[in-house]
Design an enzyme around this catalytic site. Structure first.
Site, mmCIF file in Angstrom:
data_model
loop_
_atom_site.group_PDB
_atom_site.id
_atom_site.type_symbol
_atom_site.label_atom_id
_atom_site.label_comp_id
_atom_site.label_asym_id
_atom_site.label_seq_id
_atom_site.Cartn_x
_atom_site.Cartn_y
_atom_site.Cartn_z
ATOM 1 N N TYR A 184 5.326 4.877 11.342
ATOM 2 C CA TYR A 184 4.002 4.264 11.415
ATOM 3 C C TYR A 184 3.738 3.815 12.847
ATOM 4 C CZ TYR A 184 3.546 3.712 6.303
ATOM 5 O OH TYR A 184 3.433 3.926 4.954
ATOM 6 N N ASP A 223 -2.975 1.458 2.022
ATOM 7 C CA ASP A 223 -3.966 0.521 1.501
ATOM 8 C C ASP A 223 -5.369 0.845 1.991
ATOM 9 O OD1 ASP A 223 -1.956 -0.878 0.221
ATOM 10 O OD2 ASP A 223 -1.616 -2.204 1.940
#
Length: 302
Positions: free
Chosen positions: A150, A90
């Site tokens: 992540y 994003d």
């Protein structure tokens, strides 16, 4: 006096033997193997702050847009190079090891090291090609992936250092690290993470209600403390839903801050239909795509 050398007589075909026609003569290339399609695998790092995420947008200010524009320019503008990433990040989210692939034109003479140098010369300084290598023709950055890692960076000090602005989440409150570790442990395993996911608006109601579509496996969710005022949350799993890591991080920190109980997280995971979604989403600032893993990490030597 010139001597005339007679031409040789054509061979006599025995009666009844068919004369070969032009159609029966196969071209020399008939038995040659087709050319191997060249596919290149990229490892990309970027600072997500200036861009509107990875996925191409009409604004043309995404990581994918900049990569495709640079690669297409390097081949003279034709054909347009399409870059396929392992997944979207994003706006404001960063990457240390995003993976992408593309097929250079057949007449390109650039080697993988050439592509690294040439692309980095044309890309914004916030995007860098870390590695480029040839790979199998059927490799796909997204569909061949079997896992992702992540990390989420958190600064807990009273003051956010200016060089960390936009690169970490500032949480200047007292956190119980034992409760934080316990919350992360709850996330491990295979669960329906529908209460820790957002929807992009393109899904049907059936897709939203399908537990298979929102079930993921987290192999490990761990905490590191590289400095007294810095925390790093690390998530490794088969894949992650839209905003899933940010929602998990926000929920875990509420538990660590004493604002929610571990039982709340347990119910959201194990009784998803009976509870509303978590709406405590951490900002994109501290999120980094660290690594994408594949069944065979080795690519063909350049």
């Amino acid at each position: 006096m010139n001597t005339i050398v007679p031409l040789p007589e054509p061979p006599i075909t025995p009666k009844g033997t068919p004369t070969p026609s032009l159609r029966s003569v196969q071209p020399l290339t008939a038995n040659l193997l087709p050319l191997r399609k060249l596919r290149l695998k990229l490892i990309i790092a970027y600072d997500g702050r200036p861009f509107q995420g990875w996925q191409s947008q009409p604004s043309k200010n995404t990581v994918q847009d900049h990569l495709e524009a640079a690669a297409t320019e390097l081949v003279g503008g034709c054909p347009k190079i399409h870059i396929h990433g392992s997944g979207r990040t994003d706006t404001g989210v960063h990457a240390l090891g995003q993976v992408a692939h593309f097929d250079p034109p057949e007449n390109s003479r650039l080697t993988p090291p050439d592509w690294i140098r040439a692309l980095n010369a044309k890309l914004p300084p916030e995007i860098r090609i870390i590695d480029c290598s040839t790979t199998e023709p059927d490799f796909h950055a997204r569909f061949s992936a079997v896992g992702k890692t992540y990390c989420y960076e958190i600064i807990t000090g009273r003051v956010l250092p200016p060089h960390q602005n936009g690169l970490a989440w500032h949480v200047p409150v007292e956190l119980d690290l034992d409760r934080l570790r316990a919350a992360l442990t709850l996330f491990q395993g295979t669960h329906n993470f529908t209460n820790f996911a957002a929807f992009r608006g393109t899904e049907t109601e059936a897709q939203k209600a399908d537990p298979d579509a929102t079930t993921r496996t987290i192999h490990a969710a761990t905490l590191k403390q590289p400095a007294p005022d810095k925390l790093t949350l690390i998530f490794n799993g088969t894949g992650f839903l839209y905003k899933m890591v940010r929602l998990l991080t926000g929920a875990a920190l509420r538990v660590a801050a004493g604002r929610d109980e571990l039982q709340t997280l347990h119910q959201l995971l194990h009784e998803p239909a009976q509870h509303e979604k978590s709406n405590h989403c951490a900002p994109p600032d501290g999120l980094y795509l660290v690594e994408v893993t594949y069944p065979n990490q080795e690519s063909t030597p350049a």
